[in-house]
Write a protein that holds these residues in place. Structure first.
Motif, PDB file in Angstrom:
ATOM      1  N   SER A  77      52.015  60.054  56.917  1.00  0.00           N
ATOM      2  CA  SER A  77      51.638  60.310  58.437  1.00  0.00           C
ATOM      3  C   SER A  77      50.230  60.650  58.592  1.00  0.00           C
ATOM      4  N   GLU A  78      49.913  60.636  59.994  1.00  0.00           N
ATOM      5  CA  GLU A  78      48.533  60.909  60.445  1.00  0.00           C
ATOM      6  C   GLU A  78      48.013  62.062  60.236  1.00  0.00           C
ATOM      7  N   LYS A  79      46.895  62.261  59.635  1.00  0.00           N
ATOM      8  CA  LYS A  79      46.050  63.453  59.287  1.00  0.00           C
ATOM      9  C   LYS A  79      45.542  63.994  60.727  1.00  0.00           C
ATOM     10  N   ILE A  80      45.368  65.240  60.491  1.00  0.00           N
ATOM     11  CA  ILE A  80      45.098  66.003  61.826  1.00  0.00           C
ATOM     12  C   ILE A  80      43.512  66.538  61.400  1.00  0.00           C
ATOM     13  N   TYR A  97      40.488  69.192  61.957  1.00  0.00           N
ATOM     14  CA  TYR A  97      40.651  70.750  62.407  1.00  0.00           C
ATOM     15  C   TYR A  97      39.086  70.980  62.102  1.00  0.00           C
ATOM     16  N   SER A 141      39.325  59.955  57.423  1.00  0.00           N
ATOM     17  CA  SER A 141      39.253  61.453  57.280  1.00  0.00           C
ATOM     18  C   SER A 141      37.973  61.620  56.299  1.00  0.00           C
ATOM     19  N   GLU A 184      47.489  66.744  56.650  1.00  0.00           N
ATOM     20  CA  GLU A 184      48.532  66.508  57.162  1.00  0.00           C
ATOM     21  C   GLU A 184      49.305  67.657  58.070  1.00  0.00           C
ATOM     22  N   GLU A 185      49.994  67.387  59.021  1.00  0.00           N
ATOM     23  CA  GLU A 185      50.621  68.412  60.077  1.00  0.00           C
ATOM     24  C   GLU A 185      51.159  69.416  59.358  1.00  0.00           C
ATOM     25  N   ASP A 186      51.907  69.121  58.346  1.00  0.00           N
ATOM     26  CA  ASP A 186      52.847  70.315  57.489  1.00  0.00           C
ATOM     27  C   ASP A 186      51.866  70.951  56.420  1.00  0.00           C
ATOM     28  N   GLU A 187      50.786  70.534  56.342  1.00  0.00           N
ATOM     29  CA  GLU A 187      49.890  71.126  55.289  1.00  0.00           C
ATOM     30  C   GLU A 187      48.707  71.828  55.960  1.00  0.00           C
ATOM     31  N   LEU A 188      48.640  71.862  57.206  1.00  0.00           N
ATOM     32  CA  LEU A 188      47.424  72.460  58.016  1.00  0.00           C
ATOM     33  C   LEU A 188      47.170  73.903  57.764  1.00  0.00           C
ATOM     34  N   ASP A 189      48.435  74.721  57.820  1.00  0.00           N
ATOM     35  CA  ASP A 189      47.925  76.210  57.427  1.00  0.00           C
ATOM     36  C   ASP A 189      47.595  76.312  56.166  1.00  0.00           C
TER      37      ASP A 189
END
Length: 129
Positions: A2-5, A7, A81, A105-110
């Motif tokens: 998946s695409e990395k976000i 931040y 990235s 990754e979106e699910d690893e952002l926090d």
């Protein structure tokens, strides 16, 4: 994959810019707070944590201001990235902040943000901030 976000985090650090830059840009500085040990060879930094290690390519470095790396795995996969540490000084108050730009990754952002918070807390302890 998946695409990395992208931040960014901005954290106030009570330190001189000279000390802070040394801590973010040299193997000896980085090994005091970011990793257990850090080596450099041909603009490739090797970060060691316990029994594991990761390599990051130095992309840019502005003396006294910033440093930007890309994990070799991402570089080899052709990803865009990177992670960057920028020192910012407020013109009015002279407060020093460290701006961290990274990708996750979106699910690893926090989890990624929490990891940086913990790393920066270690940095603050080392420099007495």
């Amino acid at each position: 994959m998946s695409e990395k976000i992208k931040y960014a985090l901005e954290i106030e650090v009570k330190s001189s810019t000279k000390v802070l830059y040394n801590m973010i840009s040299t193997p000896s500085g980085l090994s005091e707070w970011f990793a257990d040990n850090v080596n450099i060879k041909n603009d490739v930094f090797t970060f060691f944590w316990g029994d594991s290690s990761e390599e990051a390519k130095l992309l840019t470095k502005k003396k006294g201001e910033s440093i930007k790396f890309q994990w070799m795995e991402d570089f080899e996969d052709g990803e865009k990235s990177y992670f960057e540490l920028v020192i910012k000084v407020d013109e009015l108050t002279n407060d020093v902040a460290l701006i961290i730009t990274d990708f996750a990754e979106e699910d690893e952002l926090d989890e990624a943000k929490l990891l940086w918070d913990n790393q920066i807390n270690d940095l603050k302890k080392v420099i007495g901030s």
